[in-house]
Scaffold this motif. Sequence first.
Motif, PDB file in Angstrom:
ATOM      1  N   ASP A  79      39.236  43.674  66.127  1.00 21.73           N
ATOM      2  CA  ASP A  79      38.915  43.049  67.412  1.00 21.73           C
ATOM      3  C   ASP A  79      39.030  44.068  68.550  1.00 21.73           C
ATOM      4  O   ASP A  79      38.296  43.984  69.537  1.00 21.73           O
ATOM      5  N   LYS A  97      30.761  46.653  69.693  1.00 21.38           N
ATOM      6  CA  LYS A  97      29.882  45.502  69.464  1.00 21.38           C
ATOM      7  C   LYS A  97      29.969  44.585  70.668  1.00 21.38           C
ATOM      8  O   LYS A  97      30.815  44.770  71.556  1.00 21.38           O
ATOM      9  N   LYS A  98      29.135  43.571  70.684  1.00 23.76           N
ATOM     10  CA  LYS A  98      29.118  42.663  71.839  1.00 23.76           C
ATOM     11  C   LYS A  98      30.395  41.838  71.941  1.00 23.76           C
ATOM     12  O   LYS A  98      30.796  41.439  73.028  1.00 23.76           O
ATOM     13  N   ASN A  99      31.059  41.577  70.809  1.00 25.82           N
ATOM     14  CA  ASN A  99      32.217  40.677  70.850  1.00 25.82           C
ATOM     15  C   ASN A  99      33.539  41.384  70.532  1.00 25.82           C
ATOM     16  O   ASN A  99      34.527  40.729  70.207  1.00 25.82           O
ATOM     17  N   ASN A 100      33.567  42.736  70.572  1.00 26.58           N
ATOM     18  CA  ASN A 100      34.850  43.411  70.386  1.00 26.58           C
ATOM     19  C   ASN A 100      35.182  44.244  71.618  1.00 26.58           C
ATOM     20  O   ASN A 100      34.403  44.308  72.577  1.00 26.58           O
ATOM     21  N   SER A 369      39.972  40.636  75.957  1.00 30.63           N
ATOM     22  CA  SER A 369      39.527  39.725  74.894  1.00 30.63           C
ATOM     23  C   SER A 369      38.719  38.574  75.470  1.00 30.63           C
ATOM     24  O   SER A 369      37.682  38.184  74.921  1.00 30.63           O
ATOM     25  N   ALA A 372      35.300  39.812  76.427  1.00 33.58           N
ATOM     26  CA  ALA A 372      34.478  40.057  75.236  1.00 33.58           C
ATOM     27  C   ALA A 372      33.932  38.746  74.680  1.00 33.58           C
ATOM     28  O   ALA A 372      32.771  38.676  74.252  1.00 33.58           O
ATOM     29  N   ARG A 373      34.754  37.688  74.688  1.00 29.64           N
ATOM     30  CA  ARG A 373      34.279  36.372  74.211  1.00 29.64           C
ATOM     31  C   ARG A 373      33.160  35.854  75.094  1.00 29.64           C
ATOM     32  O   ARG A 373      32.162  35.308  74.605  1.00 29.64           O
ATOM     33  N   GLU A 374      33.335  36.019  76.407  1.00 28.16           N
ATOM     34  CA  GLU A 374      32.310  35.538  77.334  1.00 28.16           C
ATOM     35  C   GLU A 374      30.986  36.255  77.126  1.00 28.16           C
ATOM     36  O   GLU A 374      29.920  35.636  77.123  1.00 28.16           O
ATOM     37  N   GLY A 376      30.065  37.729  74.315  1.00 31.23           N
ATOM     38  CA  GLY A 376      29.548  37.284  73.017  1.00 31.23           C
ATOM     39  C   GLY A 376      28.868  35.926  73.101  1.00 31.23           C
ATOM     40  O   GLY A 376      27.815  35.703  72.504  1.00 31.23           O
ATOM     41  N   ASP A 377      29.472  35.014  73.879  1.00 30.05           N
ATOM     42  CA  ASP A 377      28.890  33.680  74.038  1.00 30.05           C
ATOM     43  C   ASP A 377      27.556  33.744  74.758  1.00 30.05           C
ATOM     44  O   ASP A 377      26.602  33.014  74.426  1.00 30.05           O
ATOM     45  N   HIS A 379      25.395  36.195  74.716  1.00 32.15           N
ATOM     46  CA  HIS A 379      24.371  36.729  73.833  1.00 32.15           C
ATOM     47  C   HIS A 379      24.035  35.752  72.714  1.00 32.15           C
ATOM     48  O   HIS A 379      22.945  35.843  72.129  1.00 32.15           O
TER      49      HIS A 379
END
Length: 381
Positions: A79, A97-100, A369, A372-374, A376-377, A379
Amino acid sequence: MAKTVAHMTSVHHPFDTRIYHKECRSLQHAGYDVTLIAPETDSASEINILPIKKYTNKFLRMAFSTYQVYKQARQLDADYYHFHDPELLPIGWLLKKKNNVVIYDIHEDYATSIMQKEYIPRPIRKLITKTYKRMENVLGRDMAFCLAEKYYEELYPHGQTILNYPLLDQSLLNKEVSEDVGQPENKLLYTGNIDVDRGAYVQARLPLIDEEITVYFFGKCSREVADNMYETAGAEKDRLIIEGIERYVPREDIDHQYMNRRWLAGLALFPPTDHYKRKELTKFFEYMSAGIPILCSNFPVWQAFIDRYQCGIAVDPQDKADIQDALEYLRLYPEEAAKMGRNGQKAVREELNWQKEEEKLLQWYDELSRKAREIGDEHAK
């Protein structure tokens, strides 16, 4: 499930104080699943260490160690990827990556440091510095920057400062520094890596400046630098004790030295360089934790630090008389030297300690974190 963190270094010792003892251990204690990718070691560890081959040749290290770091890191699918060397910038970029989260931990002002390397022709230095800055700007665009020094904020205004303050070591902080313990020994202490920019040859002259002084060095030192230090001390080289020639000195051994004697002072007599004169050295805080007065160069930032905490004496590192006067003062007025030691311990206990930086680190990890979640969501929509 616990979030996974991979700390990565191809340069630093696996038990580096900032990387292992502070950041990795703090994250582990907070519930993160921490792995450290670092040069191989035979020592036992409380952190999961994935070893990479250690190369003494810099170019082999940059070519092969970097690839090994990438290979180990990619398999973890962590992560967080938190790396500590500029040569790992391409690896951090590949792992993003987009979510890490990818974090570049900046230990040094590398651009300034490169420009000070006089053994490299100046035009080449300029080219290397320009290339590094360009690489940092391009590859680091989506990374978070962790800054080990206050003044790095000028270079990286969007970075997060996590200062290298010491762990609250109660055995050091409980070391009694009273006015009636008698005369301190005529022994000076230096801890940490030993090289020219860190005052190796300036401090090697001390036995020539003061006939009563013995100087002890505990830190990694190349054989070439050590030989030159002995040559600098000349007939007084027996009063120059260097522990750590061509080897790493463990944290525990250095802490033992802080406790082992009543040192006259802890040394940081560096020559003036753009790279160091604005830094608040980690060794300052460690000397202060152990109640040891600091004897350092009188750079404006360092002088202001000494004046603020009343924890030592700042001198002109090129002025023999100035250094001699400071040593004589510490000898003649042991009660004042003890007061400097107590002032340093008080500052560390109340203000200059890792526990406060640890809180910042953990809060920052949470914020990264969430961002990163935001992303990822966004995308995923």
